[in-house]
Structure formats: structure tokens, C-alpha cells
Design a protein around this motif. Structure first.
Motif, PDB file in Angstrom:
ATOM      1  N   MET A 223     106.615 -40.492  -4.813  1.00 42.86           N
ATOM      2  CA  MET A 223     107.920 -40.974  -5.261  1.00 42.86           C
ATOM      3  C   MET A 223     107.777 -42.190  -6.162  1.00 42.86           C
ATOM      4  SD  MET A 223     110.271 -40.554  -1.840  1.00 42.86           S
ATOM      5  CE  MET A 223     111.710 -41.260  -2.649  1.00 42.86           C
ATOM      6  N   MET A 224     106.732 -42.984  -5.900  1.00 41.80           N
ATOM      7  CA  MET A 224     106.510 -44.199  -6.681  1.00 41.80           C
ATOM      8  C   MET A 224     106.157 -43.889  -8.134  1.00 41.80           C
ATOM      9  SD  MET A 224     106.985 -46.817  -4.662  1.00 41.80           S
ATOM     10  CE  MET A 224     106.107 -48.171  -5.430  1.00 41.80           C
ATOM     11  N   ILE A 225     105.581 -42.698  -8.362  1.00 40.92           N
ATOM     12  CA  ILE A 225     105.216 -42.343  -9.736  1.00 40.92           C
ATOM     13  C   ILE A 225     106.152 -41.271 -10.293  1.00 40.92           C
ATOM     14  CG2 ILE A 225     102.785 -42.930  -9.349  1.00 40.92           C
ATOM     15  CD1 ILE A 225     102.207 -39.900  -9.232  1.00 40.92           C
TER      16      ILE A 225
ATOM     17  N   THR B 158      96.607 -42.209 -13.657  1.00 37.63           N
ATOM     18  CA  THR B 158      97.397 -41.297 -12.831  1.00 37.63           C
ATOM     19  C   THR B 158      96.547 -40.123 -12.359  1.00 37.63           C
ATOM     20  OG1 THR B 158      99.384 -41.876 -14.087  1.00 37.63           O
ATOM     21  CG2 THR B 158      99.486 -39.890 -12.742  1.00 37.63           C
ATOM     22  N   PHE B 159      95.681 -39.618 -13.221  1.00 32.29           N
ATOM     23  CA  PHE B 159      94.751 -38.556 -12.843  1.00 32.29           C
ATOM     24  C   PHE B 159      93.825 -39.031 -11.724  1.00 32.29           C
ATOM     25  CE2 PHE B 159      90.525 -36.671 -13.220  1.00 32.29           C
ATOM     26  CZ  PHE B 159      90.812 -35.312 -13.166  1.00 32.29           C
ATOM     27  N   LEU B 160      93.281 -40.232 -11.867  1.00 32.28           N
ATOM     28  CA  LEU B 160      92.376 -40.778 -10.847  1.00 32.28           C
ATOM     29  C   LEU B 160      93.111 -41.042  -9.534  1.00 32.28           C
ATOM     30  CD1 LEU B 160      90.236 -43.295 -12.952  1.00 32.28           C
ATOM     31  CD2 LEU B 160      89.552 -41.050 -12.072  1.00 32.28           C
ATOM     32  N   PHE B 161      94.364 -41.447  -9.632  1.00 28.68           N
ATOM     33  CA  PHE B 161      95.177 -41.645  -8.432  1.00 28.68           C
ATOM     34  C   PHE B 161      95.274 -40.341  -7.645  1.00 28.68           C
ATOM     35  CE2 PHE B 161      99.669 -41.551  -6.733  1.00 28.68           C
ATOM     36  CZ  PHE B 161      99.375 -42.282  -5.597  1.00 28.68           C
ATOM     37  N   GLY B 162      95.531 -39.246  -8.340  1.00 30.51           N
ATOM     38  CA  GLY B 162      95.570 -37.948  -7.681  1.00 30.51           C
ATOM     39  C   GLY B 162      94.205 -37.529  -7.157  1.00 30.51           C
TER      40      GLY B 162
ATOM     41  N   LEU C  53      96.471 -49.852  -7.065  1.00 25.13           N
ATOM     42  CA  LEU C  53      96.351 -50.357  -8.429  1.00 25.13           C
ATOM     43  C   LEU C  53      96.520 -49.242  -9.454  1.00 25.13           C
ATOM     44  CD1 LEU C  53      93.331 -52.821  -8.011  1.00 25.13           C
ATOM     45  CD2 LEU C  53      95.764 -53.391  -8.141  1.00 25.13           C
ATOM     46  N   LEU C  54      95.943 -48.066  -9.155  1.00 27.31           N
ATOM     47  CA  LEU C  54      96.064 -46.932 -10.075  1.00 27.31           C
ATOM     48  C   LEU C  54      97.505 -46.441 -10.154  1.00 27.31           C
ATOM     49  CD1 LEU C  54      92.881 -44.893  -9.048  1.00 27.31           C
ATOM     50  CD2 LEU C  54      93.211 -46.160 -11.172  1.00 27.31           C
ATOM     51  N   MET C  55      98.188 -46.491  -9.023  1.00 30.85           N
ATOM     52  CA  MET C  55      99.552 -45.980  -8.945  1.00 30.85           C
ATOM     53  C   MET C  55     100.507 -46.768  -9.834  1.00 30.85           C
ATOM     54  SD  MET C  55     101.763 -45.446  -5.457  1.00 30.85           S
ATOM     55  CE  MET C  55     101.607 -47.198  -5.062  1.00 30.85           C
ATOM     56  N   LEU C  56     100.204 -48.024 -10.051  1.00 28.89           N
ATOM     57  CA  LEU C  56     101.100 -48.893 -10.811  1.00 28.89           C
ATOM     58  C   LEU C  56     100.968 -48.714 -12.322  1.00 28.89           C
ATOM     59  CD1 LEU C  56     100.686 -52.184  -8.731  1.00 28.89           C
ATOM     60  CD2 LEU C  56     102.591 -50.555  -8.656  1.00 28.89           C
ATOM     61  N   GLN C  57      99.950 -47.971 -12.744  1.00 30.56           N
ATOM     62  CA  GLN C  57      99.702 -47.819 -14.187  1.00 30.56           C
ATOM     63  C   GLN C  57     100.257 -46.492 -14.698  1.00 30.56           C
ATOM     64  OE1 GLN C  57      95.675 -49.003 -15.476  1.00 30.56           O
ATOM     65  NE2 GLN C  57      95.233 -49.487 -13.332  1.00 30.56           N
ATOM     66  N   ASP C  58     101.211 -46.566 -15.596  1.00 31.07           N
ATOM     67  CA  ASP C  58     101.825 -45.362 -16.160  1.00 31.07           C
ATOM     68  C   ASP C  58     101.027 -44.904 -17.378  1.00 31.07           C
ATOM     69  OD1 ASP C  58     103.414 -43.297 -16.882  1.00 31.07           O
ATOM     70  OD2 ASP C  58     105.165 -44.487 -17.431  1.00 31.07           O
ATOM     71  N   ARG C  59      99.787 -44.451 -17.081  1.00 30.44           N
ATOM     72  CA  ARG C  59      98.920 -43.913 -18.129  1.00 30.44           C
ATOM     73  C   ARG C  59      98.230 -42.666 -17.588  1.00 30.44           C
ATOM     74  NH1 ARG C  59      94.672 -47.454 -19.606  1.00 30.44           N
ATOM     75  NH2 ARG C  59      94.990 -48.733 -17.736  1.00 30.44           N
TER      76      ARG C  59
END
Length: 224
Positions: A21-23, A117-121, A107-113
Motif C-alpha cells: 500500500m505504501m508504494i 522498487t524492483f529490489l524492494f520486491g 529505504l528501498l520502499m521510499l524511493q519511487d524509481r
């Protein structure tokens, strides 16, 4: 394993739903699913490889049945814990060890790039989760890397719908969550029990259960 994959949505929306939900408003939010699917597929591949190595090792000592007993026992134990609502053995220790990974994910979740985002997943697999332990134990039990890869991919794919929904509304599957523990626990215990029975059959103590014994051996559908 199909019930685990489908009903796993009820667990995923509760555990990972808030994170997704955060992203939900991110421009590159769908890269999350690409990363998640890749990491789950690779984890299944690795688990299948570990199972194959374990089976090969035990065969040298004429103990190939030990693979069925080992991973079957793990599945029954995890299923019993899930069904009863008990904490998985070592879960608190594992959660503590994963603290740094959780910080990196934040930290990854906060970056809209795209790449973050791929690494977050990709690294969400590092979150302590009994459901993933059940699935990848079953992948190891298969003893085949291709089967592990396919199941890891199917697990990621079939549990993605709830996360898509979580980007829109977290409460859509709330009422159905009451059935999660029962279905997940029973399914895991069933798979684990069949694995143990396969080991007993390999020892020659009971017969293998073949659905179509009249067919050629290459086409047998073996339950255990």
C-alpha cells in the motif's frame, strides 16, 4: 500445493499488504512484482537443488528415504504450528536476525524509481514468513531444480492478486482470513504426511499408491 498458493493470498495481504500500500501511488510500483517473482522463482530453484543434493548424499549411504522423512517432517511441523496458531520454532530469532534486511527494505520502499522498487520486491523474500518456509520445504522435497523453479514461480504468481488489491484497498479480503490457518495448516500437514509415506514405501514397508497402475511405469501417477 495449489490450495497453499491460492489461500496464501489471505496471508500475503495481511503481512505484505501494508507494505505494498505504501508504494501504491509510485510510478514504478509494478516493478515490485517483477522483483518478487524473480526472487521466489530463484529460491524455489535453490531449494530444489538443495533437496537434490540431500537426496544424492543419502543415496550413497542407502538412506534416500531420509530426504522424505526430513522435509516431510518439517512440513508436518510447520503445518501443525500454522493450524494451531503456534509460533514457528526459531521464528523470533529469525525475525531478529532479519532486522537489518527490514531496514534496507524500508529505504528501498521510499524511493519511487524502477531499480529500488524492483529490489524492494526482490528482497521481500527475506521477511520472516511461515508460508514461504512451507512452500520452499516442499520445493526441496521434490529434489528437482526445475520443479522448485516452477513452484517458486507459481507461488509468486498466484499470491500476487491479493497484493494488487492491497494497492487499492487493504480490507477487501479481511473476512476470509479466518479460514487461512485451517486450510494452510491442513495442506502443509497433508503434503508432509504424503512425503513421509513415500519414504516408508521406499523402504518397502508399504506399497506405493499409484492412481493408474495399469499404465506403463513411465506414466504412473504416484500419490506417494
Amino acid at each position: 500445493m495449489l490450495p497453499i498458493y491460492i489461500l496464501g493470498n489471505l496471508h500475503c495481504i495481511g503481512m505484505c499488504g501494508p507494505l505494498v500500500m505504501m508504494i501504491g501511488q509510485h510510478q514504478y510500483r509494478y516493478y515490485y512484482f517483477l522483483g518478487r517473482t524473480l526472487s521466489f522463482s530463484l529460491a524455489g530453484l535453490l531449494a530444489g537443488g538443495i533437496g537434490a543434493v540431500a537426496d544424492s548424499f543419502f543415496k550413497q549411504y542407502h538412506l534416500s528415504e531420509a530426504t522424505s522423512f526430513l522435509f516431510g517432517g518439517i512440513l508436518v511441523g510447520l503445518g501443525l504450528c500454522t493450524f494451531s496458531g503456534w509460533t514457528y520454532p526459531g521464528y523470533r530469532w529469525l525475525s531478529k536476525q532479519m532486522g537489518k534486511a527490514n531496514h534496507v527494505l524500508s529505504l528501498l520502499m521510499l524511493q519511487d524509481r524502477a531499480w529500488p522498487t524492483f529490489l524492494f520486491g526482490f528482497f521481500t523474500i527475506a521477511l520472516p514468513c511461515g508460508q514461504t518456509l512451507i512452500v520452499f520445504s516442499a520445493c526441496a522435497l521434490s529434489g528437482e531444480m526445475s520443479v522448485g523453479l516452477l513452484n517458486g514461480f507459481a507461488f509468486a504468481l498466484l499470491t500476487s492478486p491479493s497484493l494488487f488489491l492491497a494497492m487499492k484497498a487493504h480490507a477487501l479480503l479481511k473476512e476470509a482470513k479466518q479460514y487461512y490457518q485451517v486450510v494452510m495448516g491442513v495442506s502443509a500437514m497433508l503434503v508432509g504426511t504424503l512425503a513421509i509415506l513415500r519414504g516408508v514405501a521406499d523402504m518397502g514397508l508399504i506399497s506405493h499408491w499409484v492412481l493408474n497402475p495399469e499404465a506403463a511405469a513411465h506414466y504412473h501417477l504416484v500419490i506417494f
